[in-house]
Enzyme design. Structure first.
Site, PDB file in Angstrom:
ATOM      1  N   TYR A 174      -2.049 -34.151  39.370  1.00 54.98           N
ATOM      2  CA  TYR A 174      -2.052 -32.726  39.760  1.00 54.98           C
ATOM      3  C   TYR A 174      -1.968 -32.560  41.274  1.00 54.98           C
ATOM      4  O   TYR A 174      -1.138 -31.819  41.783  1.00 54.98           O
ATOM      5  CB  TYR A 174      -3.298 -31.996  39.224  1.00 54.98           C
ATOM      6  N   PHE A 220      22.657 -14.992  52.332  1.00 52.71           N
ATOM      7  CA  PHE A 220      22.999 -15.126  50.911  1.00 52.71           C
ATOM      8  C   PHE A 220      22.318 -13.966  50.166  1.00 52.71           C
ATOM      9  O   PHE A 220      21.352 -13.396  50.663  1.00 52.71           O
ATOM     10  CB  PHE A 220      22.524 -16.484  50.389  1.00 52.71           C
ATOM     11  N   ASP A 221      22.788 -13.622  48.954  1.00 50.00           N
ATOM     12  CA  ASP A 221      22.263 -12.385  48.345  1.00 50.00           C
ATOM     13  C   ASP A 221      20.761 -12.414  48.051  1.00 50.00           C
ATOM     14  O   ASP A 221      20.081 -11.416  48.245  1.00 50.00           O
ATOM     15  CB  ASP A 221      23.108 -11.906  47.149  1.00 50.00           C
ATOM     16  N   ASP A 276      19.048 -21.776  56.777  1.00 54.05           N
ATOM     17  CA  ASP A 276      19.168 -21.780  55.324  1.00 54.05           C
ATOM     18  C   ASP A 276      20.063 -22.986  55.040  1.00 54.05           C
ATOM     19  O   ASP A 276      21.287 -22.904  55.132  1.00 54.05           O
ATOM     20  CB  ASP A 276      19.783 -20.466  54.833  1.00 54.05           C
ATOM     21  N   ALA A 321      20.792 -25.022  52.464  1.00 58.81           N
ATOM     22  CA  ALA A 321      21.107 -25.452  51.098  1.00 58.81           C
ATOM     23  C   ALA A 321      22.210 -26.514  51.085  1.00 58.81           C
ATOM     24  O   ALA A 321      22.198 -27.433  50.278  1.00 58.81           O
ATOM     25  CB  ALA A 321      21.532 -24.246  50.261  1.00 58.81           C
ATOM     26  N   LYS A 346      21.520 -27.671  45.412  1.00 61.25           N
ATOM     27  CA  LYS A 346      22.868 -27.950  45.905  1.00 61.25           C
ATOM     28  C   LYS A 346      22.907 -29.393  46.419  1.00 61.25           C
ATOM     29  O   LYS A 346      23.226 -30.307  45.681  1.00 61.25           O
ATOM     30  CB  LYS A 346      23.235 -26.960  47.025  1.00 61.25           C
ATOM     31  N   HIS A 388      26.566  -6.878  39.105  1.00 62.58           N
ATOM     32  CA  HIS A 388      27.549  -7.868  38.648  1.00 62.58           C
ATOM     33  C   HIS A 388      26.979  -8.825  37.613  1.00 62.58           C
ATOM     34  O   HIS A 388      27.696  -9.359  36.790  1.00 62.58           O
ATOM     35  CB  HIS A 388      28.137  -8.637  39.832  1.00 62.58           C
TER      36      HIS A 388
HETATM   37  N1  F0G Z   1      20.764 -19.755  50.144  1.00 60.67           N
HETATM   38  C1  F0G Z   1      22.044 -20.048  49.862  1.00 60.67           C
HETATM   39  C2  F0G Z   1      23.024 -20.244  50.978  1.00 60.67           C
HETATM   40  C3  F0G Z   1      22.451 -20.176  48.518  1.00 60.67           C
HETATM   41  O1  F0G Z   1      23.727 -20.454  48.243  1.00 60.67           O
HETATM   42  C4  F0G Z   1      21.502 -19.974  47.494  1.00 60.67           C
HETATM   43  C5  F0G Z   1      21.892 -20.061  46.083  1.00 60.67           C
HETATM   44  C6  F0G Z   1      20.177 -19.675  47.846  1.00 60.67           C
HETATM   45  C7  F0G Z   1      19.848 -19.582  49.192  1.00 60.67           C
HETATM   46  C8  F0G Z   1      19.105 -19.461  46.824  1.00 60.67           C
HETATM   47  O2  F0G Z   1      18.707 -20.657  46.290  1.00 60.67           O
HETATM   48  O3  F0G Z   1      19.256 -20.421  43.863  1.00 60.67           O
HETATM   49  O4  F0G Z   1      17.653 -22.183  44.694  1.00 60.67           O
HETATM   50  O5  F0G Z   1      16.998 -19.801  44.694  1.00 60.67           O
HETATM   51  N2  F0G Z   1      23.093 -20.035  45.701  1.00 60.67           N
HETATM   52  C9  F0G Z   1      23.611 -20.181  44.356  1.00 60.67           C
HETATM   53  C10 F0G Z   1      25.113 -19.999  44.362  1.00 60.67           C
HETATM   54  C11 F0G Z   1      22.892 -19.398  43.326  1.00 60.67           C
HETATM   55  O6  F0G Z   1      25.712 -19.992  43.270  1.00 60.67           O
HETATM   56  O7  F0G Z   1      25.709 -19.885  45.431  1.00 60.67           O
HETATM   57  P1  F0G Z   1      18.118 -20.765  44.788  1.00 60.67           P
END
Ligand code: F0G
Length: 456
Positions: A70, A122-123, A211, A213, A254, A446
């Site tokens: 844990y 990112f969204d 960010d 990723a 990613k 979307h």
């Molecule tokens: N930042 C970037 C640049 C991303 O592309 C994503 C996710 C996230 C943050 C959020 O990360 O999904 O682990 O919570 N991108 C995916 C895509 C969903 O299809 O581009 P997460």
């Protein structure tokens, strides 16, 4: 060297191959929204490169070593060591995915009314800024506005605009540099741009976070494209990028070539302590953060594998190759090809469809109907604005479709298949119908809307 995947395949998964009639029935059932399709209806899935990657045998083996204690699990210390070597940050928190790291960090950093400035949020990043009471402002560089230009670093931030915002009347709570710039055509950010942006932030006392990723993919494109970096390893370049910033959020779905996980890593101790409190309350204790020991092990191994130059070269080659095939069949992409995805210029291919008939969505739907290929629109269905009657009042700047490429999943012949299907569509683009929205939820349209084809 000719194109070649630097791995061989020892476990396979059959992919469904449907008839056109079956695909038409599936799409109609799905309300013509690819998010509503089921995996067993999809031949090639290019919806996302996130969590859709193929594990290596070394990652699977590491998973078996997962320590599920844990608190204080061995797997956490291995994970922490790998992230520490990569980032140099002293405070490292695992979380279940990137958006959890965003929520925790922004909740601690942003005050209501603060601006968050980025090359492009990112969204989910934008949504978490808003949930923390902030306002997200994107300042992409001018070169990003020309989809056809082949500038090497169209993911950069506009430095003059950043400087003006930092000196402006509105308080800036943070700057987020997204590498690579997923919301901006998947284009990379140069080290020079990152250095200049972080220097401006320091001069104004504003923290700058990555960010990260796609930290390895950005590093690889820096090695290929930026003067002064060609003799460095991907690990060295990624580390140099982290060195410039005050911390990072990184979705590891990613570039850790895994299925779930992320980290929040921070230099400042007081900020890290504040984040750790929320981490424990909402994700899990600081040595697991919502992940199993086996996940931490597989992520650690994935982060070691992803910086292999042979792997990154083959990934870049594969994406560029698909981009070239797509150009050959007469379809434009956002140039130059990036690495995790290609962005098709649907507006140019389907000029008979105005924005309110959603050309990007029309092309994405057609790719499924013609060949079982699933992908997502990045155009007016996603980014447009409507009035109360559902009429489109503001179109997206471009009508794009993203083909995201999962890591180590598809071979060269799968990519050739995608280009071939696109070529069939490009032979008779005027036969592609437009769409109108028939059902639209108030949020994240979307993902959840239903649309139907119209020919007018
Ligand atoms: N930042 C970037 C640049 C991303 O592309 C994503 C996710 C996230 C943050 C959020 O990360 O999904 O682990 O919570 N991108 C995916 C895509 C969903 O299809 O581009 P997460």
């Amino acid at each position: 060297m000719p194109l070649m995947e630097p791995y061989r395949i020892k476990v396979v998964e059959p992919i469904p191959i449907l008839t056109r009639a079956e695909r038409e029935a599936a799409m109609a059932r799905a309300g013509y929204n690819p998010f509503n399709l089921r995996a067993d209806e999809i031949t090639i899935d290019l919806l996302s490169d996130s969590g859709t990657n193929a594990l290596s045998s070394a990652q699977q083996a590491a998973g078996m070593l997962g320590d599920e204690t844990y608190a204080g699990a061995r797997s956490f210390f291995r994970f922490r060591k790998v992230v520490e070597d990569l980032t140099g940050y002293p405070h490292i928190m695992p979380v279940h995915q990137g958006r959890a790291a965003e929520r925790i960090l922004f909740g601690a950093v942003l005050k209501p009314g603060d601006l968050s400035i980025s090359n492009t949020h990112f969204d989910t990043t934008r949504a978490n800024v808003q949930l923390s009471g902030g306002t997200a402002v994107d300042l992409p560089c001018a070169e990003a506005g020309n989809l056809d230009s082949r500038d090497p670093f169209k993911g950069n931030i506009d430095l003059a605009a950043l400087e003006a915002a930092l000196a402006g009347p509105d308080p800036v709570g943070q700057v987020i540099m997204t590498v690579t710039n997923n919301g901006g055509g998947g284009q990379p950010v140069s080290m020079a741009n990152l250095a200049a942006a972080t220097e401006l932030c320091r001069a104004h006392g504003v923290p700058c976070f990555l960010d990260a990723a796609r930290f390895a993919e950005n590093a690889w494109l820096v090695i290929q494209r930026e003067e002064g970096w060609s003799d460095k390893t991907p690990h060295e370049v990624a580390r140099a990028a982290f060195d410039l910033a005050d911390g990072a959020v990184a979705s590891l779905k990613k570039d850790a070539i895994a299925h779930m996980g992320a980290f929040l890593a921070i230099r400042d101790e007081a900020l890290a302590k504040q984040c750790e409190l929320v981490l424990t309350a909402t994700e899990g204790f600081r040595t697991y953060g919502g992940l199993a020991g086996r996940d931490l092990e597989m992520l650690a191994t994935g982060m070691e594998e992803v910086v292999d130059p042979d792997y990154l070269r083959s990934r870049e080659d594969a994406t560029r190759y698909l981009g070239e095939l797509i150009n050959t069949v007469g379809v434009s992409i956002v140039e130059p090809a990036g690495i995790h995805a290609l962005y098709l210029n649907a507006g140019r291919l389907l000029p008979h469809l105005p924005p309110h008939r959603f050309p990007g969505h029309a092309l994405a739907t057609e790719l499924y109907l013609a060949g079982g290929i699933r992908c997502a629109e990045l155009g007016s269905l996603y980014l447009g604005e409507e009035d109360a009657e559902g009429n489109l009042v503001k179109a997206a700047p471009y009508e794009l479709v993203r083909l995201a490429i999962p890591r180590r999943v598809y071979t060269q012949s799968h990519l050739e298949y995608v280009a071939e299907i696109l070529g069939e569509i490009a032979k008779d683009p005027t036969s592609v119908p437009g769409y109108r929205v028939v059902e639209s939820p108030p949020l994240l349209r979307h993902f959840n809307c239903r649309v139907e084809p119209v020919r007018d």
